[in-house]
Design an enzyme around this catalytic site. Structure first.
Site, PDB file in Angstrom:
ATOM      1  N   ARG A 287       0.802  -1.229   0.000  1.00 22.45           N
ATOM      2  CA  ARG A 287       0.000   0.000   0.000  1.00 22.45           C
ATOM      3  C   ARG A 287       0.836   1.281   0.000  1.00 22.45           C
ATOM      4  O   ARG A 287       0.551   2.221  -0.734  1.00 22.45           O
ATOM      5  CB  ARG A 287      -0.889  -0.007   1.246  1.00 22.45           C
ATOM      6  CG  ARG A 287      -1.886   1.116   1.305  1.00 22.45           C
ATOM      7  CD  ARG A 287      -2.547   1.203   2.694  1.00 22.45           C
ATOM      8  NE  ARG A 287      -2.883  -0.056   3.264  1.00 22.45           N
ATOM      9  CZ  ARG A 287      -4.090  -0.632   3.180  1.00 22.45           C
ATOM     10  NH1 ARG A 287      -5.075  -0.030   2.563  1.00 22.45           N
ATOM     11  NH2 ARG A 287      -4.309  -1.807   3.751  1.00 22.45           N
ATOM     12  N   CYS A 353     -26.589  -3.086  -7.635  1.00 24.86           N
ATOM     13  CA  CYS A 353     -27.836  -3.347  -6.899  1.00 24.86           C
ATOM     14  C   CYS A 353     -27.554  -3.922  -5.517  1.00 24.86           C
ATOM     15  O   CYS A 353     -27.855  -5.091  -5.246  1.00 24.86           O
ATOM     16  CB  CYS A 353     -28.702  -4.297  -7.705  1.00 24.86           C
ATOM     17  SG  CYS A 353     -28.945  -3.636  -9.349  1.00 24.86           S
TER      18      CYS A 353
HETATM   19  N1  LLP Z   1       3.210  -9.143   3.030  1.00 25.44           N
HETATM   20  C1  LLP Z   1       2.193  -9.989   3.305  1.00 25.44           C
HETATM   21  C2  LLP Z   1       2.507 -11.362   3.708  1.00 25.44           C
HETATM   22  C3  LLP Z   1       0.871  -9.545   3.217  1.00 25.44           C
HETATM   23  O1  LLP Z   1      -0.127 -10.382   3.505  1.00 25.44           O
HETATM   24  C4  LLP Z   1       0.597  -8.205   2.820  1.00 25.44           C
HETATM   25  C5  LLP Z   1      -0.772  -7.723   2.709  1.00 25.44           C
HETATM   26  C6  LLP Z   1       1.691  -7.366   2.518  1.00 25.44           C
HETATM   27  C7  LLP Z   1       2.981  -7.873   2.647  1.00 25.44           C
HETATM   28  C8  LLP Z   1       1.524  -5.958   2.090  1.00 25.44           C
HETATM   29  O2  LLP Z   1       0.922  -5.164   3.075  1.00 25.44           O
HETATM   30  P1  LLP Z   1       0.781  -3.581   2.863  1.00 25.44           P
HETATM   31  O3  LLP Z   1       2.165  -2.999   2.860  1.00 25.44           O
HETATM   32  O4  LLP Z   1       0.091  -3.348   1.569  1.00 25.44           O
HETATM   33  O5  LLP Z   1      -0.033  -3.150   4.009  1.00 25.44           O
HETATM   34  N2  LLP Z   1      -7.183  -5.392   0.957  1.00 25.44           N
HETATM   35  C9  LLP Z   1      -6.826  -4.753   2.198  1.00 25.44           C
HETATM   36  C10 LLP Z   1      -5.360  -4.975   2.540  1.00 25.44           C
HETATM   37  C11 LLP Z   1      -5.004  -6.435   2.629  1.00 25.44           C
HETATM   38  C12 LLP Z   1      -3.545  -6.675   2.931  1.00 25.44           C
HETATM   39  C13 LLP Z   1      -3.183  -8.098   2.778  1.00 25.44           C
HETATM   40  N3  LLP Z   1      -1.807  -8.412   2.978  1.00 25.44           N
HETATM   41  C14 LLP Z   1      -7.163  -3.284   2.094  1.00 25.44           C
HETATM   42  O6  LLP Z   1      -7.666  -2.856   1.061  1.00 25.44           O
HETATM   43  O7  LLP Z   1      -6.964  -2.522   3.052  1.00 25.44           O
END
Ligand code: LLP
Length: 424
Positions: A287, A353
């Site tokens: 992110r 919907c």
């Molecule tokens: N590494 C692992 C093992 C992960 O499961 C994830 C994210 C990341 C790295 C990356 O995390 P980040 O830096 O993006 O926070 N769909 C959700 C977020 C799900 C994150 C899943 N895992 C949302 O829209 O907030």
């Protein structure tokens, strides 16, 4: 003309009344490519990456972009060219990142449910490391690797039992989560892995959650992981790398996460103090590399003022932007051109919907049909989570670089959405 930046997003600014991304008027992009449209700033992505690179200057470190955040090919290509490795979670992501020019040796494979086929595919490709999440997975990976005459490089994902203080759906480092090996089981699991001939232990990893906006969960998790490293190495198993996962949050609506370089200065100081400063470091940010680099443009279709609520129906929906429906997530929504006059309070909803199909609630805006709005912070977990619900083709995407515009994904047609289906 004075430019008024949007907080936390130096690449998006009003010049006079008109919203720009880098040097391009967003309204021009909406006109040329239609809506809903995802627009990304290249300099914002590279700028976010640079903060991590500064944080790791002079260290042995590999940044593995967690491509689930946004896996569009051109974006992967951008990060591959900038030297990134990738954190993948499926055979599909592996194929995708190879198609974009990712280096196999810099790929790490996370996830609780890798299939044998995915393990074979990744071993064939020669990825850098499997981040293993259970003892059962260790056994299967050992068996698959031996059958191929190979040794699989492994790291074990440990669950440090630390509260990431984020939304429960995106918190992963607590005991009640399905992720990782419990702290108490970690040493025994390493001993078991070290004894399996199809595996080669190379590292340790953790990931405690996503959209983390405080420093303390990281510092706590690092302490807990390094306690385990002490114990594992005391048992004679050498760990070449330590992977601290991803999870750093972004500013959606006045959130104040630490800057990546500042956070890493703190974490590296701790790492040095505990005598592990010389280890290869890995991180898996998603992110924070892409989230605030992107916006989703959407046109106002209808205004539907009512007794209890005023609804503004826009042409983007929960299939394009699933985060509000899934996590009640807040995304700022701003007009592409500012209009003088009074605002009203609107719920911005999509055409799907379902009552859950909303993008923003109770927003003060001065709206007319035909206006185009920008949903901010739409670079992460939007297009990569988009679906075809209601047989809506997925949106188009463009990447802006200064005053250049690259179309990186065509809008999906209805025919695209049922291409693989068969009549009786
Ligand atoms: N590494 C692992 C093992 C992960 O499961 C994830 C994210 C990341 C790295 C990356 O995390 P980040 O830096 O993006 O926070 N769909 C959700 C977020 C799900 C994150 C899943 N895992 C949302 O829209 O907030």
């Amino acid at each position: 003309m004075t430019a008024q930046n949007l907080p936390g997003r130096p690449h998006i600014a009003y010049r006079g009344d008109t919203l720009y991304i880098e040097n391009v008027r967003l309204a021009d992009l909406a006109r040329a490519h239609g809506t809903p449209l995802f627009v990304y700033s290249k300099s914002a992505m590279l700028g976010a990456l640079a903060a991590y690179q500064r944080g790791f200057a002079g260290r042995k470190a590999q940044i593995c972009y967690a491509m689930k955040a946004n896996s569009s090919l051109a974006i992967l290509q951008l990060f591959a060219r900038a030297g990134c490795g990738f954190d993948i979670v499926s055979g599909g992501e592996l194929e995708r990142v190879l198609a974009a020019g990712g280096e196999p040796g810099k790929i790490i494979f996370s996830g609780v449910g890798k299939t044998r086929a995915e393990m074979r595919q990744a071993l064939e490709t020669g990825i850098g490391c499997f981040n293993v999440e259970s003892e059962a997975e260790l056994d299967v990976l050992d068996e698959v690797a031996r059958a191929m005459g190979k040794r699989a490089p492994v790291s074990i994902r440990v669950n440090p039992n630390v509260d990431a203080k984020t939304h429960p759906y995106i918190s992963t480092g607590l005991k009640g989560n399905k992720f990782g090996i419990a702290h108490e089981r970690t040493l025994a699991t390493y001993q078991r892995a070290a004894a399996l001939p199809g595996l080669q232990v190379v590292g340790i990893d953790c990931h405690i959650g996503s959209q983390i906006t405080q420093e303390s969960p990281y510092l706590d998790a690092m302490d807990r992981v390094l306690d385990l490293v002490d114990a594992i190495e005391a048992a004679g198993i050498r760990l070449h790398h330590i992977d601290f996962g991803g999870g750093l949050g972004i500013d959606y609506n006045g959130d104040t996460p630490p800057a990546a370089d500042a956070l890493w200065a703190r974490l590296l100081a701790k790492l040095d103090a505990r005598g592990y400063g010389d280890r290869q470091l890995m991180i898996e940010p998603g992110r924070s590399l892409v989230g605030n680099a992107g916006v989703c443009l959407t046109e106002v279709l209808y205004l539907k003022p009512g007794e209890q609520k005023n609804f503004c129906i826009v042409d983007a929906a929960m299939n394009d932007l699933p985060r509000p429906a899934m996590y009640e997530a807040y995304h700022q929504i701003v007009p592409l051109s500012v209009r003088a006059g009074n605002t009203s309070i609107w719920d911005l909803v999509g055409p799907i919907c379902e009552s859950g199909d909303w993008l923003g609630r109770d927003r003060a805006l001065n709206l007319q049909p035909g206006d185009v709005l920008a949903v901010l912070s739409a670079g992460a977990y939007c297009m990569s989570m988009a679906s075809n619900y209601n047989t809506r083709g997925r949106a188009a995407e463009v990447l802006v670089d200064g005053d250049q515009v690259h179309m990186i994904r065509q809008r999906e047609s209805a025919a695209d959405t049922f291409r693989h289906e068969k009549l009786l």
